[in-house]
Design a protein around this motif. Structure first.
Motif, mmCIF file in Angstrom:
data_model
loop_
_atom_site.group_PDB
_atom_site.id
_atom_site.type_symbol
_atom_site.label_atom_id
_atom_site.label_comp_id
_atom_site.label_asym_id
_atom_site.label_seq_id
_atom_site.Cartn_x
_atom_site.Cartn_y
_atom_site.Cartn_z
ATOM 1 N N ASN A 102 8.581 1.363 0.817
ATOM 2 C CA ASN A 102 7.625 2.644 0.814
ATOM 3 C C ASN A 102 7.716 3.205 -0.607
ATOM 4 O OD1 ASN A 102 5.557 4.414 1.518
ATOM 5 N ND2 ASN A 102 7.131 5.814 2.390
ATOM 6 N N THR A 103 7.413 2.633 -1.529
ATOM 7 C CA THR A 103 7.612 3.129 -2.955
ATOM 8 C C THR A 103 6.431 2.465 -3.914
ATOM 9 O OG1 THR A 103 10.034 3.401 -3.151
ATOM 10 C CG2 THR A 103 8.831 3.192 -5.275
ATOM 11 N N TYR B 88 2.351 -1.303 -4.797
ATOM 12 C CA TYR B 88 3.001 -0.714 -3.752
ATOM 13 C C TYR B 88 4.210 -1.531 -3.256
ATOM 14 C CZ TYR B 88 4.021 1.579 0.830
ATOM 15 O OH TYR B 88 4.526 1.928 2.050
ATOM 16 N N SER C 76 7.012 -2.576 -0.249
ATOM 17 C CA SER C 76 7.389 -2.171 1.063
ATOM 18 C C SER C 76 8.627 -3.547 1.507
ATOM 19 C CB SER C 76 6.362 -2.457 2.167
ATOM 20 O OG SER C 76 7.118 -1.933 3.386
ATOM 21 N N TYR D 294 7.443 -1.886 6.530
ATOM 22 C CA TYR D 294 7.276 -0.436 6.407
ATOM 23 C C TYR D 294 5.996 -0.019 5.701
ATOM 24 C CZ TYR D 294 12.112 -1.224 7.633
ATOM 25 O OH TYR D 294 13.361 -1.386 8.392
ATOM 26 N N GLY D 295 5.496 1.155 6.518
ATOM 27 C CA GLY D 295 4.253 1.824 5.837
ATOM 28 C C GLY D 295 4.653 3.100 5.293
ATOM 29 N N GLY D 296 3.584 3.979 5.228
ATOM 30 C CA GLY D 296 3.645 5.151 4.608
ATOM 31 C C GLY D 296 2.698 5.285 3.128
ATOM 32 N N GLY D 297 2.793 4.214 2.670
ATOM 33 C CA GLY D 297 1.619 4.335 1.502
ATOM 34 C C GLY D 297 0.634 3.296 1.625
ATOM 35 N N HIS E 52 3.403 1.033 9.989
ATOM 36 C CA HIS E 52 3.566 -0.453 9.348
ATOM 37 C C HIS E 52 2.072 -0.978 8.787
ATOM 38 C CE1 HIS E 52 6.606 0.084 12.604
ATOM 39 N NE2 HIS E 52 7.322 -0.459 11.523
ATOM 40 N N THR F 95 -0.353 9.900 0.385
ATOM 41 C CA THR F 95 0.610 9.192 1.272
ATOM 42 C C THR F 95 1.843 10.009 1.357
ATOM 43 O OG1 THR F 95 1.757 8.286 -0.860
ATOM 44 C CG2 THR F 95 -0.153 7.255 -0.263
ATOM 45 N N SER G 276 4.970 8.368 0.359
ATOM 46 C CA SER G 276 5.635 7.534 -0.474
ATOM 47 C C SER G 276 6.350 7.864 -1.487
ATOM 48 C CB SER G 276 4.572 6.305 -1.021
ATOM 49 O OG SER G 276 3.668 5.823 0.138
ATOM 50 N N TRP H 40 6.676 12.259 -2.141
ATOM 51 C CA TRP H 40 5.268 12.407 -2.092
ATOM 52 C C TRP H 40 4.863 13.913 -2.480
ATOM 53 C CZ3 TRP H 40 8.642 11.143 1.885
ATOM 54 C CH2 TRP H 40 9.086 12.195 2.589
#
Length: 413
Positions: free
Chosen positions: A27-28, A279, A281, A294-297, A337, A363, A365, A386
């Protein structure tokens, strides 16, 4: 993603290496500062040749100070504070603010803080905000320049971003602002002034908003007001600046142009700016034939069918040849996700690379910047969360002073 593969594969390789080594978390967003500098030099020189001035729209890259200062060192101007948070984050890292108040007005009790940052201009949507700014400027013994946002029937707004004065109100508004002692009306703006081309083959052309801005500027000139700024944001990159300059724009606000991710950059491979972020993950688990990363961004505002959805693997040699489908059509209120197919091509712990146009400030992230990729010597800099909080290698907050010193050292090189 295809543009990243074609034009910045070194960033993709570095992202896999950093993730697999545990130096960046899943998530970066990883940003290539060399590409940022290269893009900023292109934008700056293009603007200068056309007689345009620039402000940097920083929200797309989460207001990251490395990106902003590298872009400024390459010739771009002060930042656009799209909301008060942008301004506060710029202040945290000693970054000058050029334009505030657009697309969000400054909340009343934060106006004195905004004026104290000495922005070049503040945009107002109503006379009440002009009066609050005038009061704050009087208390601080300064005169603050203002822009007015204008629109006319038939102009384009994105939902939730409406606001400003109607064209027929311009003369009346200018008269009201002219009676205030510590603000000065210096120009006009609107958004978007260039149409976003959301389909292949469409051209980035002026919107009706641009012509409204130009007519409003003429109204002000007819009143004897010196119009020092005709600010024309939206979809700004080197390929759209000439159109704006030819119509009389004075200021532009590149954002996705700095990172090489306007819609035009997705559809065309001949534009000078290169995509500058990816991005990153990680595969978490499987459900049936699907793999879950993994999500977030996983926030994107356009999807182009036919482009590789994601690259997956544990080394770059493996990852570059392992394209899988990212299921964009799955709707999630929270992006826990990213769902990928075929799951058989993905193992838990594998790195996942996703390439798309995003707004990183939307996000949750991490953001990691890397310099030196153009010389084959990638260097990872301080990671941010974030909220633009700098973090140590345990992802705990550190002082912004640490970042200021690191940025100064980078620019000295």
């Amino acid at each position: 993603m295809q543009r990243l593969i074609d034009r910045n594969p070194g960033l993709l390789k570095t992202a896999v290496d950093l993730h697999q080594a545990g130096r960046i978390p899943a998530n970066t967003f990883v940003i290539d500062l060399d590409a940022i500098a290269e893009n900023a030099r292109i934008l700056s020189s293009t603007a200068e040749g056309l007689g345009l001035r620039t402000y940097i729209m920083t929200k797309q890259f989460a207001r990251n100070p490395f990106v902003t200062k590298v872009a400024q060192a390459a010739g771009l101007g002060g930042v656009v504070a799209v909301d008060i948070n942008c301004a506060l984050m710029a202040r945290r890292f000693g970054i000058p603010v050029g334009h505030m108040g657009h697309l969000n007005q400054i909340p009343r009790h934060q106006v004195p803080t905004a004026v104290a940052m000495r922005p070049e201009v503040i945009t107002v949507y109503n006379v009440e905000h002009a009066r609050w700014i005038d009061e704050a400027a009087a208390d601080q013994g300064v005169v603050q320049d203002l822009l007015i946002r204008v629109s006319a029937p038939g102009d384009i707004f994105f939902d939730g971003q409406e606001g400003g004065f109607q064209e027929h109100e311009v003369a009346q508004v200018a008269g009201a602002i002219g009676k205030l002692g510590n603000v000065r009306l210096g120009g006009v703006t609107a958004f978007p002034c260039i149409r976003y081309n959301l389909n292949r083959g469409e051209k980035a052309e002026p919107t009706p908003n641009l012509y409204t801005v130009l007519r409003a500027a003429e109204t002000l000139r007819g009143m004897g007001i010196e119009v020092r700024q005709i600010n024309t944001p939206g979809n700004t990159a080197s390929d759209t600046m000439a159109v704006l300059a030819a119509h009389g724009a004075t200021h532009v606000e590149p954002g996705n142009g700095v990172s090489g991710t306007t819609p035009n950059h997705a559809y065309r491979n001949d534009l000078p700016e290169r995509p500058a972020y990816v991005y990153v993950s990680e595969i978490s688990h499987h459900v049936g034939a699907r793999a879950y990363a993994y999500g977030g961004g996983v926030y994107h505002d356009m999807h182009i069918p036919g482009s590789p959805g994601a690259l997956v693997g544990s080394t770059w040699e493996e990852t570059k040849d392992n394209g899988v489908e990212y299921l964009h059509e799955i709707k999630q209120v929270i992006d826990y996700h990213a769902v990928l197919e075929p799951g058989a091509n993905c193992r838990p712990g594998d790195t996942v690379l996703l390439g798309y146009r995003t707004q990183m400030q939307m996000t949750r992230s991490y953001v990691a910047c890397v310099s030196g990729l153009s010389k084959g010597q990638g260097r990872l800099h301080t990671i941010f969360d974030w909220a633009c909080t700098p973090l140590n290698d345990q992802l705990e907050p550190v002082s912004p002073a640490v970042v200021r010193g690191e940025v100064d050292g980078l620019l000295a090189l």
